[in-house]
Design a protein around this motif. Sequence first.
Motif, PDB file in Angstrom:
ATOM      1  N   GLN A 263       0.514  -1.353  -0.077  1.00  0.00           N
ATOM      2  CA  GLN A 263       0.262  -0.213  -0.156  1.00  0.00           C
ATOM      3  C   GLN A 263       0.855   1.412   0.261  1.00  0.00           C
ATOM      4  N   ILE A 265       1.271   4.115   1.559  1.00  0.00           N
ATOM      5  CA  ILE A 265       1.044   4.984   2.567  1.00  0.00           C
ATOM      6  C   ILE A 265       2.092   5.315   2.908  1.00  0.00           C
ATOM      7  N   ARG A 278       4.760  -3.474   2.435  1.00  0.00           N
ATOM      8  CA  ARG A 278       4.210  -4.309   2.646  1.00  0.00           C
ATOM      9  C   ARG A 278       2.904  -4.316   3.551  1.00  0.00           C
ATOM     10  N   THR A 279       1.904  -4.902   3.651  1.00  0.00           N
ATOM     11  CA  THR A 279       1.178  -4.806   4.357  1.00  0.00           C
ATOM     12  C   THR A 279       0.018  -6.213   4.152  1.00  0.00           C
ATOM     13  N   ARG A 280      -0.229  -6.791   3.859  1.00  0.00           N
ATOM     14  CA  ARG A 280      -1.596  -7.887   4.097  1.00  0.00           C
ATOM     15  C   ARG A 280      -0.634  -8.876   2.941  1.00  0.00           C
ATOM     16  N   LEU A 314     -11.284  -5.546   2.506  1.00  0.00           N
ATOM     17  CA  LEU A 314     -12.692  -4.965   3.590  1.00  0.00           C
ATOM     18  C   LEU A 314     -12.812  -3.277   3.668  1.00  0.00           C
ATOM     19  N   ASP A 315     -11.745  -2.526   3.625  1.00  0.00           N
ATOM     20  CA  ASP A 315     -10.953  -1.520   3.719  1.00  0.00           C
ATOM     21  C   ASP A 315     -12.309  -0.443   2.763  1.00  0.00           C
ATOM     22  N   LYS A 316     -12.258  -0.955   1.239  1.00  0.00           N
ATOM     23  CA  LYS A 316     -12.873  -0.692  -0.020  1.00  0.00           C
ATOM     24  C   LYS A 316     -14.158  -0.815   0.214  1.00  0.00           C
ATOM     25  N   VAL A 317     -14.427  -1.464   1.077  1.00  0.00           N
ATOM     26  CA  VAL A 317     -16.165  -1.942   0.839  1.00  0.00           C
ATOM     27  C   VAL A 317     -16.698  -1.117   2.063  1.00  0.00           C
ATOM     28  N   GLU A 318     -18.300  -0.708   1.158  1.00  0.00           N
ATOM     29  CA  GLU A 318     -18.876   0.273   2.401  1.00  0.00           C
ATOM     30  C   GLU A 318     -19.672  -0.559   3.151  1.00  0.00           C
ATOM     31  N   ARG A 320     -20.856  -4.397   4.534  1.00  0.00           N
ATOM     32  CA  ARG A 320     -20.231  -5.517   4.342  1.00  0.00           C
ATOM     33  C   ARG A 320     -21.726  -6.678   4.591  1.00  0.00           C
ATOM     34  N   LEU A 326     -15.497 -13.471   1.094  1.00  0.00           N
ATOM     35  CA  LEU A 326     -14.250 -13.849   0.458  1.00  0.00           C
ATOM     36  C   LEU A 326     -14.937 -15.290  -0.715  1.00  0.00           C
TER      37      LEU A 326
ATOM     38  N   LYS B 239     -11.902   3.389   8.497  1.00  0.00           N
ATOM     39  CA  LYS B 239     -11.772   1.762   7.584  1.00  0.00           C
ATOM     40  C   LYS B 239     -10.601   1.326   7.026  1.00  0.00           C
ATOM     41  N   TYR B 243      -2.399  -3.183   8.368  1.00  0.00           N
ATOM     42  CA  TYR B 243      -1.424  -3.770   8.753  1.00  0.00           C
ATOM     43  C   TYR B 243      -0.698  -5.130   8.193  1.00  0.00           C
ATOM     44  N   SER B 244       0.441  -5.213   8.158  1.00  0.00           N
ATOM     45  CA  SER B 244       0.670  -6.827   8.098  1.00  0.00           C
ATOM     46  C   SER B 244       1.098  -7.033   9.191  1.00  0.00           C
TER      47      SER B 244
END
Lengths: 686, 839
Positions: A263, A265, A278-280, A314-318, A320, A326, B239, B243-244
Amino acid sequence: MGEFKVHRVRFFDYMPSGIRALAFNRDIERIAVARMDGSVEVFHCSDRFFQEKIIPGREQCGIEGLSWVGERLFSAGLNGGITEYDLTNQKVKYTVDAYGGPIWTIAGNQQGTHLAVGCEDGTVKLFEVNEDKIQFERNLDRQKSRIISLSWHPSGSKIAAGMMDMIQIFNVETGHSVHRLLADRGVGTSRSKECVVWSVVYLSDGTIISGDSVGMVKLWDDQTGTLIKSHNVTKCDVLALSVSQNEDSLVAGTSEGTVVQFQFISMVLGKDDKEWVRTRTFKNHTHDIRAVAEITTAVVSGGMDAQLVVRPLLDKVEVRSAASALRKIHFPHRRLVSCARKSGLMLFQYPGHLELWRLGESEGKGMPGSSLFVKRNPEKLLHLKVKGEDHIRCSAVSPCGEWIVYSTASSLRLYRLHCDNNNVSITKISKLPMVLSSANQLCFSSDSSHLFSASTQSSVHLVSLSQSGCKFVGTLKPKSGERTIGFGVLHIIEDGKWLASANSDHEVHIYNLQTRKAHCTVPVYSSAVTAMGIHPTTNCLFMMYADQQMCEYSIEQKQYTDWSRMVQRKGLHRFWMERDTPCLNVMFNPQHPSHVILHDTYMLCIIDQSLPLPDDKTQFYNQLTLKSLPEEQRKSHSHAFKVCKTFKDILCVELMSDQSLVVVERPLEDVASQLPAPIKQKKFAT
Amino acid sequence: MVEESDVRVVRFGGSKINLRPPIISTDSRFVLCTSGDSVKVYSTRTEEWLHSLQGHTNQVTGIALNPANHLQVYSCSADGTVKLWDFIDGILIKTFIIGYPLFAIYVSEKHEGIVFLHIAMDTDSKKEGFQLVAVHLPKSAEQEVEAKELSAVSSHISPNPSCTAFGREGQYIAFARNLQLNVYFFRKQKTYSFSLKATDKKGAKNAFTCIACHPTDDCIATGHEDGKIRLWRNFIHKKEYTYSTQHWHHNAVNTLCFTPEGTNLLSGGIESVLVQWQYGTGNRKEFLPRLGGSILHVSASSDGQLFCTSHSDNKITVIESSFKVCGVIQGLVKGDAVLTDLMIDPRSKALVLNGKPGHLQFYSLLRDKHLYNLDIVQQEYIYEAGLDQFEVVKAAFDIKGYWLATVEERGQKSADLEFFLKLWSYDERTQSFVLNTTITAAHTDRIISMCFSSSEETTMLVTIAEDGQFKAWCQGVDADTKQDQNFWSCDFVGSYHNLKPTNCSFSADSSLLAVSFQEVITIWSPDTWELLTTLCQPPGVIRDLCFGRLSCSKYLISTTTRNLLCCWNLLTCALEWSTSVEVSKLQSDPLSENVAAFSYQSKHTDLFVFKPNEPRPLFTHKNVCSEKIHRAVFVPREEPLNNCDESSQWLNRSQLYFLTQNMDLLTFSTATEEDRMLSSSTRLVIDDSVAVTPFYLLLGKHRQQQQKLNTPSHQAADRPQQPQGSVTITELLHTPAHVLPPASVLCSMFVSSLLISNTGVLQDPLRKEMESSEQEMNSEKEEEDSEGEMEACDSQQELRVQGSVDEVTPKLSKAQERELKRVRKTDFSWMAGLIASKP
């Protein structure tokens, strides 16, 4: 719920093909998937990833890249040709040879004017996209080694090309190389082993991101041609990269089966200097990930294990919801099995051949839930290879079991089956009417006297079958002829008098077979029809949609039935709506006219229309509770949905005329066991 | 601590140094750690204990360097005070009284004059709740200030202090509790919270265990119960936070720490491997394995050159940034349980008890320092829960400290018990114990107790076991091998009516052996193995046996499970006296007649000290602690105290140490002792205006003395006398080598101290040196009256000389003569001092 004798069929060795390339089109929200066997599929991203279109592949046609240009889809492969697809008719439109040897990659610019392909001979070839065809424009400077990956700068003025051991930046105007970025071969690897730049992404701020066979994701500056940062993602290869629309997120697919997200950031909150971090890490695959695509709200990945995984961000989904869960797509949203209901025969459709099986027989009756002794084993009667290189598009066996028909992209073949005792023979019907040159969908009438073929020309052809041969009877066309562009018919449901067809524009037409005229059109719903059926006695059309809604439409009254209106009014149970595979078949039980039998990949369901509908408070899966209750209380607790989850990974369920159910399963473990061995990884505590 | 004003229970050394993360001073020379009621200062180079900051009256629960002054440290304690110390000199600068028990302290550079403290929530609610409060420390010249300005930052925070951390430049504070991470921004006064699911599909446990914040980036690292480390970013968005995840630890991450530059992240857990993650490059990591016990805390020095890990075995490891261990500070190892008795090694006077798994540790009580571990089991210990491994359960020394007997056992819980009896002899050459004999099947069942005979000539070991037998083991020449080495073999097997023995004890002169069988005490003669007599006083099984010492050696004291303390007269074989008291531990002092009995009644332990021949207890101390006490030992003092006070007389010869159930080593201290300690600590108090160096200490003291000398009213004889010989020499020998100034500096001073000054006033330092040495001599000779007179006269003469040095008079030659004489004496006495101070 009713009791059935069930044929649990596990001898259909269907093997989904590995995914080679993905291409996402933001404007129409479709994602195109290219598989190893050369087939191309189109999924509708906002309609629960329903598989709208399948274009079957050919032998020896390995697709290496897919690219959308506007609403047109192009592919390129190792046979050296660039193919455009006719998506409305679900077939190949044309193929142009690039004359540069095998093509490794294809990329269209954002302006939609040009396509670039990277060839084995080291050239990047530019093609101009015209109204109806593509036209070779010129070569960029030829390089020594093959071009593995390409990425256009969003402005369209530069192209980054990944090669062996390096990345070249070309100026599109001049065609000359601007920079050479050398990718090192990594520590610990032998010097002779080349570093393959599997994937490059060119960002609008001039950053080039590359993923290579050393396992690094590297960030380069295109002005200076220097390495900004490198991330060691894996010990093996980084095979695919994809960046989001607003360039703040990047996903990398590795051959370990992981998708790593980066990301953009700001390291200090509130400040503007951002960095790629690098995040997830998502691990949903067992094998190499050959393609990733970051769509607006999810990461889509596919690879050697043949499953398409949609991992929501999920951070982009308005909101849920079930639509943003998934999702793993293993099997096509089409039926690959057709059953001869009266004679107990099954036709399995493989890409290159057909198999005809006779169901086994068992004796006696057993307790519910117990398995019966098999008196006669199921038997493979026929193995029918396809003539030519094209793969099968659709196939059918007649209810009486006498006729077999299949169609490829180029031809349609009809066979007559002679079956006396143990001798099985087929004869090809040689003289076919002209209209039966190719079909999108095939169907026999319930008395096996007619064959219906959905043509590419917006219509259903009617062919009568007899001992002597077949004869073209007529064509069913929708009432209003305003839609002149052809559309692929998805489903043909025939019930003696009525025939219903649904197309990819979500329209459902009903024809009267006696008059051979269009009868009416069901109001168009926003979601695609995944399955439908006409009730044999009430003549109601029951339709299942991709968003798990259901409708019942009375053909005679040309309106939705009261039950259907009640369903719409009360809404369906949450658990029903949260299922993530579409219903693939709708059947009716002649003994219980109020029962509708449905199935998807994970369950078999009987809807009893005479019982009340469940609301969100009631227990949805209530069979066990009902069992424990005394007889008199059951009535008050029961509701219309009775779900059976005994069977898993269901490809097809069919109700035979002798009241037995055929359930064709394809366990995922069996699929996994036939896949090649994945990259060996050290696992903790082993 | 109530009844007896001058004897009080103190938590003695060896207390936990791993409770809170250690701190490395800014110059990387000192390591500070909490230790019981005090803060200990260690040197990073020599691992030596320099001094401790004493003053708190309860457990110190947190320390933090004063961000405004790197030479000062804040400490907070459960007694409700925050104290500010000058840790180099060990001076208490200020005390802030908060009034609530404090559990942790945090400071931040941005918040000057504010400390953040963990305090317990109102105690009426049963569930443990802690809140974080900011306390404004009032600026006041007074020593003790009450800090009233408390403002709560957050309530319901985790009781684990490592779950709270300050972010970049103190702009925000991150704290986690269970499954929720909260970030509180001070400027915006807004809290963002993020929660994780309790478990995911793969069964991961997501609860937070620790937190660290990156010093320059906005990145929070969190450790989790399943060993994952998450790096959180973008946490100002509800939102779009992200995290990694990194996973190496297979068990909970106990601690996380960013290096000061933020280039690396250190983590540690039960694996006892320090992991260094390179920040920003994902997976690259370095390991430092096999550090001992599981890592509880990691801290880094402010220049990033040194790291400190504290371990569950009460150890602090100092690690260089190149990932090399450069120092180990070992406290008293506290395992899960002490199975052996507390013992005193007669040679080293060290306390011996279970240490590392399978080891016996030797701990010097005097220096409060771990000496060494003796590997008894000699097998690899596997750090994994639930394994049944060999453990030392019994150990005994003979009276001279030449022999050590140990019993190791495995399979206590399961049916198949395995145990070995081992005998170790002391090897003079290697200065350690060497395995002499291993007896695999000493008994058919578990050994309950064992003791060495206390006679000087022959050494005999008696073991009693659950198989109903007691065995005497003697060292004898093996007839078969005829080797020089003498091995131990069984000498006698005794039993009594197949009863199960419970305890055994030798009399002080080893002429009698008492073995108790259930309710019966049998007295044996070890020479002839003849059953002399039996003593019985039902009901109740005998628990402890103990012979009287010295003048009371005719008495045998026993305790039973039915709350009976009996004293038998062995001459008459009759019960002398008995009393009904529940005694959990009976311990006799080897140097006096005193016997200490710990009695556990109504949830607290009382101590009685008595002489067997006197029915009245010498000393009673109610409510010693609230737990049952099973281990106690009398430790002989190096030099006896001469307390006249009756209540503390019993502590003159030896000191009583005891271990509570939650492994606190406690002892009794007397008022005189504390006075002496206090005086020794005030000795170091010096003028604040001068930079404090050891060199200054050396010089400054002499200057002070000289100042005193110059005051006309001062009388040499009235001055407090230094007990030792030469101050210079003492300083030289007693100051740790690493804090001494260069030898060249010392040398000149040393030499100058030997010089004779004849210029008087002009050479002040030299004179002063002379004067001081004179004073020392005075003090030494104080007892000898005849010379003392003369010396006093001398010094007076000297004073007079100072006053009129430039007058040239006929007297001068006489004075010079005298001075010469005196100098000769001085020189001589100084030599004597040198000899005396040599250890």
